[in-house]
Write an enzyme that holds these catalytic residues in place. Sequence first.
Site, PDB file in Angstrom:
ATOM      1  N   HIS A  71     -49.700 -14.788 -49.138  1.00 17.16           N
ATOM      2  CA  HIS A  71     -49.902 -13.527 -48.422  1.00 17.16           C
ATOM      3  C   HIS A  71     -48.641 -12.676 -48.487  1.00 17.16           C
ATOM      4  O   HIS A  71     -47.620 -13.014 -47.901  1.00 17.16           O
ATOM      5  CB  HIS A  71     -50.304 -13.813 -46.963  1.00 17.16           C
TER       6      HIS A  71
ATOM      7  N   SER B 174     -55.533 -11.536 -45.961  1.00 18.79           N
ATOM      8  CA  SER B 174     -54.707 -11.465 -44.752  1.00 18.79           C
ATOM      9  C   SER B 174     -55.400 -12.103 -43.560  1.00 18.79           C
ATOM     10  O   SER B 174     -54.762 -12.368 -42.552  1.00 18.79           O
ATOM     11  CB  SER B 174     -54.372 -10.013 -44.442  1.00 18.79           C
TER      12      SER B 174
ATOM     13  N   ASN C 224     -49.893 -12.038 -38.980  1.00 22.20           N
ATOM     14  CA  ASN C 224     -50.962 -11.292 -38.308  1.00 22.20           C
ATOM     15  C   ASN C 224     -51.338 -11.901 -36.961  1.00 22.20           C
ATOM     16  O   ASN C 224     -51.827 -11.193 -36.078  1.00 22.20           O
ATOM     17  CB  ASN C 224     -52.184 -11.147 -39.219  1.00 22.20           C
TER      18      ASN C 224
ATOM     19  N   GLU D  79     -46.065 -15.428 -47.149  1.00 14.71           N
ATOM     20  CA  GLU D  79     -46.581 -16.582 -46.414  1.00 14.71           C
ATOM     21  C   GLU D  79     -47.295 -17.470 -47.430  1.00 14.71           C
ATOM     22  O   GLU D  79     -48.188 -17.009 -48.143  1.00 14.71           O
ATOM     23  CB  GLU D  79     -47.572 -16.144 -45.333  1.00 14.71           C
TER      24      GLU D  79
END
Length: 293
Positions: free
Chosen positions: A140, A119, A190, A152
């Site tokens: 991800h 991540s 993130n 992702e």
Amino acid sequence: MAIQKVGVVGCGLMGSGIAQVCAASGFATVVREVSGELLDKGLKSIDKNLNRLAEKGAITEAAKGEIRGRLKGTTVIEDLKNCDVIIEAIIEQLPAKRELFGALDAICPPTTIFASNTSSLTITEIATATKRPQRFVGLHFFNPVPVMKLVEVVRTIATDPAVYEEMLAFGAKLGKTPVRAHDGTGFIVNRLLVPYLLDAIRALEEGVGSIEDIDNSMKLGCGHPMGPLTLLDFVGLDTTYYISQIMFEEFKERRFAAPPLLKRMVLAGWNGRKAGRGFYDYADPQKPKAMKF
Ligand code: 3HC
């Protein structure tokens, strides 16, 4: 290349979810854990999820059997050697990931595509542990993997464009919506989520609102399924703290800096739902009670 067999390394929270989704999407799937005990735990959680899906009629008993039949657990890394794609979901530590991919590189044919579910680590830095950075991407996924619709798909400057397109198509075959992201720390989600979560802690520290009021504001005011402090407990405070440190190291911006309260909660072991305590007390998991600081 037609992808038929998928390897997943790690059968924890993320790895077990990824393995379940791969098997449910029709791929022969081998999932590897370091010990029989951890493997058992991960496979049990997959069984529990599949049973729940069958009980509520989302899949038939026959489909459940077929999914389970496509899924094989192992503790032996060599069992992954004839996979077309290998997805890594082990501990978020660069040396461990580099060591694993170095070992996989030595046993897999040059055609195998490698993917990391990291991540926050830099995909390029993991990929250079292998002789195939052109066949290396980030994939991800989001927790809980069987439920969250996004993946992702992360390309580095070395990723072969054809491999990247193949991985985007693979993400879609897993029933996810793939988004294109480049190898910038935190990718898309993130990059946006971590400053938001950290700001929620800062708002609490500054007395802008109580735990419940901050959570209710974002749930009811913005339609989020969980408020930010509940989400922090769900993701894990230790995990968020770790990601924020990596992002701060990369960008040197205050918005990625861990607030003092987060650091102290992690030091105290109040890591959220899995620890029984975070911003809420989970003594009764059905009725979490906001902590008083
Ligand atoms: N595994 C499989 N299925 C699950 C599950 C799990 N762990 N948890 C919940 N579900 C299923 C339930 O069975 C239910 O299915 P149904 O609608 O078919 O009956 C459905 O999800 C909804 O669950 P619940 O009714 O129990 O509870 P909620 O409606 O509150 O949904 C939630 C739970 C899906 C977790 C929802 O609260 C949510 O979307 N929360 C936000 C999660 C999120 O933001 N995740 C991303 C975190 S960030 C991340 O992972 C990236 C990392 O890098 C930090």
